[in-house]
Design a protein around this motif. Structure first.
Motif, short mmCIF file in Angstrom:
data_model
loop_
_atom_site.label_atom_id
_atom_site.label_comp_id
_atom_site.label_asym_id
_atom_site.label_seq_id
_atom_site.Cartn_x
_atom_site.Cartn_y
_atom_site.Cartn_z
N MET A 113 -7.10 7.74 3.98
CA MET A 113 -6.53 6.48 4.75
C MET A 113 -5.08 6.38 4.70
O MET A 113 -4.45 5.58 5.57
N ILE A 114 -4.39 7.07 3.80
CA ILE A 114 -2.98 7.05 3.95
C ILE A 114 -2.67 8.63 3.63
O ILE A 114 -3.18 9.30 3.27
N VAL A 115 -1.53 8.73 4.15
CA VAL A 115 -0.75 10.17 3.88
C VAL A 115 0.82 9.92 3.27
O VAL A 115 1.18 8.98 3.50
N GLU A 116 1.04 11.21 2.58
CA GLU A 116 2.66 11.00 1.92
C GLU A 116 3.35 11.48 2.88
O GLU A 116 3.12 12.93 3.15
N VAL A 117 4.49 11.00 3.62
CA VAL A 117 5.49 11.75 4.28
C VAL A 117 7.00 11.51 3.65
O VAL A 117 7.19 10.41 3.72
N ASN A 118 7.70 12.59 3.36
CA ASN A 118 9.11 12.22 2.56
C ASN A 118 9.04 11.36 1.65
O ASN A 118 9.62 10.48 1.66
N GLU A 119 8.04 11.47 0.60
CA GLU A 119 7.82 10.53 -0.46
C GLU A 119 7.59 9.17 -0.19
O GLU A 119 7.48 8.24 -1.20
N GLN A 120 6.89 9.07 0.92
CA GLN A 120 6.53 7.55 1.55
C GLN A 120 5.26 7.46 1.93
O GLN A 120 4.70 8.48 2.68
N LEU A 121 4.49 6.55 1.53
CA LEU A 121 3.06 6.49 1.81
C LEU A 121 2.99 5.86 3.60
O LEU A 121 3.85 5.03 3.61
N ASP A 181 -3.66 -3.34 7.12
CA ASP A 181 -2.52 -2.57 6.62
C ASP A 181 -3.04 -1.60 5.60
O ASP A 181 -3.58 -1.82 4.28
N LEU A 182 -3.31 -0.40 6.09
CA LEU A 182 -3.99 0.58 5.03
C LEU A 182 -3.15 1.00 4.01
O LEU A 182 -3.63 1.38 2.96
N VAL A 183 -1.97 0.90 4.06
CA VAL A 183 -1.06 1.14 2.80
C VAL A 183 -1.33 0.26 1.56
O VAL A 183 -1.54 0.29 0.46
N ALA A 184 -1.25 -0.94 2.21
CA ALA A 184 -1.47 -2.20 1.15
C ALA A 184 -2.86 -2.09 0.73
O ALA A 184 -3.18 -2.36 -0.49
N LEU A 185 -3.82 -1.74 1.58
CA LEU A 185 -5.45 -1.42 0.90
C LEU A 185 -5.47 -0.69 -0.20
O LEU A 185 -6.08 -0.79 -1.13
N CYS A 186 -4.77 0.63 0.17
CA CYS A 186 -4.72 1.65 -0.75
C CYS A 186 -3.93 1.14 -2.21
O CYS A 186 -4.74 1.37 -3.32
N ASN A 187 -3.11 0.31 -2.06
CA ASN A 187 -2.26 0.12 -3.10
C ASN A 187 -3.07 -1.06 -3.98
O ASN A 187 -3.08 -1.05 -5.19
N TYR A 188 -3.94 -1.79 -3.17
CA TYR A 188 -4.72 -2.70 -3.81
C TYR A 188 -5.85 -2.01 -4.69
O TYR A 188 -6.02 -2.46 -5.57
#
Length: 148
Positions: free
Chosen positions: A1-9, A27-34
């Motif tokens: 659901m997320i990818v890492e680009v230049n050390e940022q999700l 917010d896919l990044v917030a979902l993965c962090n959760y």
């Protein structure tokens, strides 16, 4: 659901594009962090995010963390109108093919698993270790936390 680009999700582009086209606020990044930071093993609810552009279109994500799951697998169901089926199915297949760990991809006009997943009458659902799983419609995620 997320990818890492230049050390940022960042949100995975195929899935993010489908959600954007359908005007599904997620917010896919917030979902993965959760999922990774807040949910304990043996916990996790089903979150449903509905489209504001296409009646009946939604994405449902079962975040239950199986105690013995070492891959952090989740279930994703995407429901759409037949008129959007080819666009949605090809986008979801590209998303799945880009996943590092591929376990199962299924497509169906009527899928029993999805019907049960979205059946409000089956909640709260008793899961492993006594967890009572809830079905949450359009929850709000902020800073990796579920706030509504």
């Amino acid at each position: 659901m997320i990818v890492e680009v230049n050390e940022q999700l960042r949100p995975e582009p195929e899935l993010a594009g489908l959600l954007s086209d359908a005007r599904i606020e997620l917010d896919l990044v917030a979902l993965c962090n959760y999922y990774l930071d807040e949910l304990r093993l043996g916990g996790g609810d089903v979150l449903v995010f509905r489209s504001s552009a296409h009646a009946g279109e939604l994405i449902a994500i079962d975040l239950f963390r199986e105690p013995q799951d070492q891959l952090d697998l989740i279930y994703i169901a995407y429901v759409c109108d037949p008129s959007r089926r080819s666009v949605v199915s090809s986008g979801l297949l590209r998303f799945f093919q880009g996943c590092r760990t591929q376990v199962s991809y299924q497509m169906s006009v009527h899928h029993e698993f999805v019907r049960k997943m979205l059946d409000v009458r089956s909640y709260p659902r008793l899961r492993e270790k006594g967890y009572r799983q809830k079905l949450l419609n359009n929850p709000v995620l902020s800073d990796g936390k579920l706030v509504g």
